[in-house]
Design a protein around this motif. Structure first.
Motif, short mmCIF file in Angstrom:
data_model
loop_
_atom_site.label_atom_id
_atom_site.label_comp_id
_atom_site.label_asym_id
_atom_site.label_seq_id
_atom_site.Cartn_x
_atom_site.Cartn_y
_atom_site.Cartn_z
N TYR A 57 0.80 -1.23 0.00
CA TYR A 57 0.00 0.00 0.00
C TYR A 57 0.83 1.27 0.00
O TYR A 57 0.33 2.36 -0.26
CB TYR A 57 -0.92 0.01 1.25
N ARG A 147 1.94 0.25 13.70
CA ARG A 147 0.58 -0.27 13.45
C ARG A 147 0.63 -1.74 13.06
O ARG A 147 1.54 -2.14 12.34
CB ARG A 147 -0.08 0.52 12.31
N GLU A 149 -1.72 -2.85 11.23
CA GLU A 149 -2.32 -2.63 9.90
C GLU A 149 -3.60 -3.43 9.66
O GLU A 149 -4.60 -2.87 9.25
CB GLU A 149 -1.33 -2.90 8.75
N LEU A 189 -5.35 0.11 9.06
CA LEU A 189 -5.88 0.76 7.87
C LEU A 189 -7.33 0.33 7.69
O LEU A 189 -7.69 -0.81 7.98
CB LEU A 189 -5.06 0.33 6.65
N PRO A 219 -7.87 5.80 6.80
CA PRO A 219 -8.36 5.12 5.61
C PRO A 219 -7.19 4.73 4.71
O PRO A 219 -6.18 5.44 4.67
CB PRO A 219 -9.21 6.20 4.92
N LEU A 221 -5.46 4.81 1.36
CA LEU A 221 -5.53 5.72 0.21
C LEU A 221 -4.63 5.15 -0.89
O LEU A 221 -3.41 5.06 -0.70
CB LEU A 221 -5.06 7.13 0.61
N ILE A 305 3.66 8.64 1.34
CA ILE A 305 3.19 7.27 1.56
C ILE A 305 1.86 7.05 0.85
O ILE A 305 1.54 5.96 0.44
CB ILE A 305 3.12 6.91 3.07
N TYR A 306 1.09 8.14 0.66
CA TYR A 306 -0.11 8.10 -0.20
C TYR A 306 -0.24 9.45 -0.87
O TYR A 306 0.31 10.45 -0.39
CB TYR A 306 -1.37 7.76 0.61
N1 5AD Z 1 -2.85 4.86 2.71
C1 5AD Z 1 -3.09 5.14 4.00
N2 5AD Z 1 -2.20 4.93 4.99
C2 5AD Z 1 -0.99 4.45 4.64
N3 5AD Z 1 0.09 4.13 5.36
C3 5AD Z 1 1.06 3.70 4.54
N4 5AD Z 1 0.61 3.71 3.26
C4 5AD Z 1 -0.65 4.17 3.29
C5 5AD Z 1 -1.65 4.40 2.31
N5 5AD Z 1 -1.44 4.15 1.01
C6 5AD Z 1 0.09 4.17 6.83
C7 5AD Z 1 0.40 2.78 7.41
C8 5AD Z 1 1.66 3.01 8.22
C9 5AD Z 1 1.57 4.48 8.51
C10 5AD Z 1 2.86 5.13 8.89
O1 5AD Z 1 1.08 5.02 7.32
O2 5AD Z 1 -0.66 2.38 8.27
O3 5AD Z 1 1.73 2.25 9.40
#
Ligand code: 5AD
Length: 357
Positions: A57, A147, A149, A189, A219, A221, A305-306
């Motif tokens: 993700y 997390r 997750e 998530l 959420p 993303l 990260i998103y």
């Molecule tokens: N969408 C939402 N949350 C995300 N994280 C990582 N990628 C995504 C994404 N695409 C969150 C994960 C991680 C935190 C630091 O960021 O839950 O533990």
């Protein structure tokens, strides 16, 4: 009273506005009674976007060729900590990808320097060895965020490939961190492709069992440069959980009911999904923490990260001052202290008195 599994499933499946409003109002009452009206602000410093993991993700996963990698210098991190202090924040959160290039001794030095400024330190640096966790705790780190997750093991294995030779059990790592004396934070998530409401019920039961000091819920993303970025989750007869702000807020409310004294942030992912109401919606259904981003603008956009996570490239300070004003307006002023979780404080006291943790 702690809700049962059946009640949790009913709440997550029930979309009647009156029932949703009742759940959120109950969570808000519990929040007020257990942790009060103050909001704890944590200054987030994203110190490196290097990562050796390939989470399905996450946009900073290893092997994504479309991002420029960076690692902040100690001086840059300390400038952020100074900013946090000037803004009256009680905690600095050091977050990064899982980056072995972040030398354990250098991180320990950063921790000691930030602690010398009378700030609490939270770490969010991924799955690290017991030696590193011990070293950082001895250097003064107060909290660790990791997390789980999703508690669905099959889904977790699919979206979070193991690193060779390392245990994948994040819950076990969290328990070890608690034994080392950290306040522990975890979360999940909402709306991962393949995640069902039953999975979310399991997640909430896990939270109730572990009783973490902090719980982050956001959420999912989709990020286009990731394997899961192409699959847009939607509500479906197969039980797929949608990645909406509505269901995320309901999960936040349920987390507050099962862990009444935890510190629960209104997450940036929720504010990204719903820029108008996301942040304040979570504050009105159980959340009591916000983590303003103090990462310098030139790095912030690289910690993607998103998509859309990067906040405007304005002065970090101005955003925080505006937030502090807004929080006063809504009757939820920012706290001045460190904002430790009451459950952790009680555990530490019983430990000092010779009790067991
Ligand atoms: N969408 C939402 N949350 C995300 N994280 C990582 N990628 C995504 C994404 N695409 C969150 C994960 C991680 C935190 C630091 O960021 O839950 O533990």
């Amino acid at each position: 009273m702690t809700p049962s599994r059946m009640e949790i499933l009913t709440w997550l499946s029930d979309e009647k506005p009156a029932d949703v409003a009742a759940l959120r109002a109950r969570a808000d009452d519990v929040r007020q009674a257990e942790v009060g009206d103050e909001i704890h602000l944590r200054g987030l410093v994203e110190l490196s976007n290097h990562c050796i993991r390939k989470c399905g993700y996450c946009g900073i996963r290893a092997g994504n060729p479309n991002i420029t990698r960076y690692r902040m210098s100690a001086a840059e991190v300390m400038a952020c900590a100074t900013r946090a202090r000037e803004l009256g924040l009680g905690t600095v959160v050091l977050q990064s990808g899982e980056d072995p290039g972040l030398d354990a001794e250098q991180v320990a030095h950063l921790i000691r320097s930030i602690k010398a400024m009378d700030l609490a330190v939270s770490l969010s640096l991924g799955e690290r060895s017991d030696d590193e966790l011990r070293l950082w705790r001895a250097a003064g780190a107060d909290r660790y965020l990791l997390r789980f997750e999703t508690s669905n093991e099959e889904l977790y294995a699919r979206v979070h490939p193991d690193h060779p030779g390392r245990s994948r059990d994040r819950l076990e790592q969290l328990r070890r961190m608690r034994r080392l004396g950290y306040e522990i934070g975890t979360g999940m998530l909402v709306g991962l492709p393949g995640q069902t409401r039953e999975d979310l019920v399991d997640d909430i039961m896990v939270l109730g069992d572990l009783d973490p000091d902090m719980i982050g819920i956001g959420p999912f993303l989709p990020h286009p440069d990731t394997p899961l970025g192409q699959e847009m989750p939607g509500d479906s007869p197969t039980g797929q959980v949608p990645n909406t702000s509505g269901i995320t807020c309901n999960v936040v409310a349920l987390a507050r009911l099962v862990c009444p004294q935890a510190n629960i942030p209104s997450t940036t992912a929720l504010a990204t999904l719903d820029p108008v109401q996301g942040r304040e919606s979570a504050l009105s259904c159980g959340a009591n923490v916000i983590m303003p981003n103090l990462t310098p603008a030139r790095y912030r956009s690289l910690y993607e990260i998103y998509p859309g996570k990067a906040t405007p490239a304005g002065e970090c300070g101005e955003e925080v001052v505006a937030l502090q004003k807004r929080l006063i307006e809504i009757g939820r002023p920012a706290s001045v202290g460190r904002g430790d979780s009451p459950a952790w404080l009680a555990r530490s006291r019983s430990h000092e008195e010779g009790g067991t943790r």
